[in-house]
Design a protein around this motif. Structure first.
Motif, PDB file in Angstrom:
ATOM      1  N   GLU A  89      45.968  37.406  37.094  1.00 32.64           N
ATOM      2  CA  GLU A  89      44.652  37.507  37.703  1.00 32.64           C
ATOM      3  C   GLU A  89      43.959  38.735  37.136  1.00 32.64           C
ATOM      4  O   GLU A  89      44.600  39.728  36.815  1.00 32.64           O
ATOM      5  N   ARG A  90      42.652  38.617  36.973  1.00 34.11           N
ATOM      6  CA  ARG A  90      41.839  39.749  36.518  1.00 34.11           C
ATOM      7  C   ARG A  90      41.206  40.386  37.742  1.00 34.11           C
ATOM      8  O   ARG A  90      40.662  39.686  38.600  1.00 34.11           O
ATOM      9  N   VAL A  91      41.308  41.706  37.788  1.00 31.56           N
ATOM     10  CA  VAL A  91      40.773  42.461  38.922  1.00 31.56           C
ATOM     11  C   VAL A  91      40.019  43.668  38.393  1.00 31.56           C
ATOM     12  O   VAL A  91      40.366  44.214  37.338  1.00 31.56           O
ATOM     13  N   PRO A  92      39.000  44.111  39.121  1.00 28.90           N
ATOM     14  CA  PRO A  92      38.281  45.311  38.683  1.00 28.90           C
ATOM     15  C   PRO A  92      39.204  46.532  38.717  1.00 28.90           C
ATOM     16  O   PRO A  92      40.063  46.649  39.595  1.00 28.90           O
ATOM     17  N   SER A  93      39.012  47.421  37.779  1.00 26.52           N
ATOM     18  CA  SER A  93      39.779  48.664  37.754  1.00 26.52           C
ATOM     19  C   SER A  93      39.369  49.529  38.932  1.00 26.52           C
ATOM     20  O   SER A  93      38.178  49.664  39.229  1.00 26.52           O
ATOM     21  N   GLU A  94      40.333  50.127  39.585  1.00 23.42           N
ATOM     22  CA  GLU A  94      40.043  51.015  40.713  1.00 23.42           C
ATOM     23  C   GLU A  94      39.521  52.366  40.232  1.00 23.42           C
ATOM     24  O   GLU A  94      38.872  53.073  40.991  1.00 23.42           O
ATOM     25  N   THR A  95      39.798  52.723  38.976  1.00 24.86           N
ATOM     26  CA  THR A  95      39.416  54.042  38.469  1.00 24.86           C
ATOM     27  C   THR A  95      38.205  54.017  37.545  1.00 24.86           C
ATOM     28  O   THR A  95      37.623  55.056  37.281  1.00 24.86           O
ATOM     29  N   ASP A  96      37.838  52.830  37.034  1.00 30.65           N
ATOM     30  CA  ASP A  96      36.710  52.725  36.112  1.00 30.65           C
ATOM     31  C   ASP A  96      35.996  51.401  36.364  1.00 30.65           C
ATOM     32  O   ASP A  96      36.508  50.337  36.026  1.00 30.65           O
ATOM     33  N   ARG A  97      34.814  51.481  36.957  1.00 29.40           N
ATOM     34  CA  ARG A  97      34.086  50.264  37.339  1.00 29.40           C
ATOM     35  C   ARG A  97      33.741  49.387  36.144  1.00 29.40           C
ATOM     36  O   ARG A  97      33.486  48.199  36.306  1.00 29.40           O
ATOM     37  N   ARG A  98      33.710  49.961  34.955  1.00 30.19           N
ATOM     38  CA  ARG A  98      33.373  49.180  33.758  1.00 30.19           C
ATOM     39  C   ARG A  98      34.558  48.389  33.226  1.00 30.19           C
ATOM     40  O   ARG A  98      34.397  47.495  32.402  1.00 30.19           O
ATOM     41  N   ALA A  99      35.759  48.702  33.662  1.00 29.48           N
ATOM     42  CA  ALA A  99      36.977  48.115  33.104  1.00 29.48           C
ATOM     43  C   ALA A  99      37.526  47.009  34.001  1.00 29.48           C
ATOM     44  O   ALA A  99      37.297  46.987  35.215  1.00 29.48           O
ATOM     45  N   THR A 100      38.256  46.119  33.363  1.00 28.56           N
ATOM     46  CA  THR A 100      38.936  45.035  34.070  1.00 28.56           C
ATOM     47  C   THR A 100      40.428  45.164  33.820  1.00 28.56           C
ATOM     48  O   THR A 100      40.861  45.432  32.695  1.00 28.56           O
ATOM     49  N   ASN A 101      41.198  44.980  34.872  1.00 28.92           N
ATOM     50  CA  ASN A 101      42.646  44.993  34.762  1.00 28.92           C
ATOM     51  C   ASN A 101      43.181  43.568  34.827  1.00 28.92           C
ATOM     52  O   ASN A 101      42.553  42.681  35.407  1.00 28.92           O
ATOM     53  N   VAL A 102      44.353  43.375  34.254  1.00 27.65           N
ATOM     54  CA  VAL A 102      45.057  42.092  34.322  1.00 27.65           C
ATOM     55  C   VAL A 102      46.350  42.337  35.083  1.00 27.65           C
ATOM     56  O   VAL A 102      47.100  43.259  34.756  1.00 27.65           O
ATOM     57  N   ARG A 103      46.589  41.505  36.074  1.00 26.53           N
ATOM     58  CA  ARG A 103      47.773  41.652  36.926  1.00 26.53           C
ATOM     59  C   ARG A 103      48.629  40.397  36.823  1.00 26.53           C
ATOM     60  O   ARG A 103      48.123  39.278  36.887  1.00 26.53           O
ATOM     61  N   LEU A 104      49.924  40.589  36.689  1.00 31.19           N
ATOM     62  CA  LEU A 104      50.886  39.490  36.705  1.00 31.19           C
ATOM     63  C   LEU A 104      51.014  38.984  38.141  1.00 31.19           C
ATOM     64  O   LEU A 104      51.240  39.773  39.059  1.00 31.19           O
TER      65      LEU A 104
END
Length: 155
Positions: A89-104
């Motif tokens: 799943e892709r989730v917004p980064s908690e530390t950088d609003r411009r970045a997207t994180n990918v979570r297993l």
């Protein structure tokens, strides 16, 4: 494929053409096995692997792209497919609003773990078991050297 590359001597040609032949055939065989046994591509397996070994099971998209040697557009396309199958799943980064994180996801973790035995069996049969311990050490050393050179030119 020819037996001799122009402007290379016989030794250089043998090494170069052998490496290229392996580099072209091996991904096809890995993909075929993973698609047949686990309904995923080798690149998807690589994405899951990178997330699996991460202690938090989360990576920033840009970091995941670098880890998997993918462009951001390719990774984004693959992540869209993997999200539809609930592997990541892709989730917004908690530390950088411009970045997207990918979570297993838990389902992605299960699918990855299920895929490992057959994948390792193929890797062993194609590569590991074909080499002596000394050749395996040499392959590891060669891969590190070439990988380092490739990394210098990647950016």
């Amino acid at each position: 494929m020819t037996d001799f590359a122009p402007r290379m001597d016989a030794r250089e040609s043998r090494a170069w053409l052998g490496l290229i032949g392996v580099a072209q055939l091996l991904p096809h065989l890995l993909d075929a096995q993973l698609e047949r046994d686990s309904r995923m591509t080798h690149f998807e397996f690589t994405v899951l692997s990178a997330l699996y070994v991460e202690p938090t099971s989360v990576l920033r998209m840009s970091e995941l792209a670098q880890t998997t040697a993918a462009t951001l557009p390719r990774l984004s396309h693959v992540c869209t497919r993997m999200e539809k199958r609930d592997l990541i799943e892709r989730v917004p980064s908690e530390t950088d609003r411009r970045a997207t994180n990918v979570r297993l996801t838990p389902a992605g973790r299960r699918e990855f773990i299920r895929a490992i035995p057959a994948h390792i069996e193929l890797v062993r049969s194609l590569v590991i078991d074909a080499l002596t311990p000394e050749q395996l050490d040499s392959l590891g050393e060669i891969a590190e050297i070439i990988g380092g050179r490739l990394a210098e030119h990647r950016n």
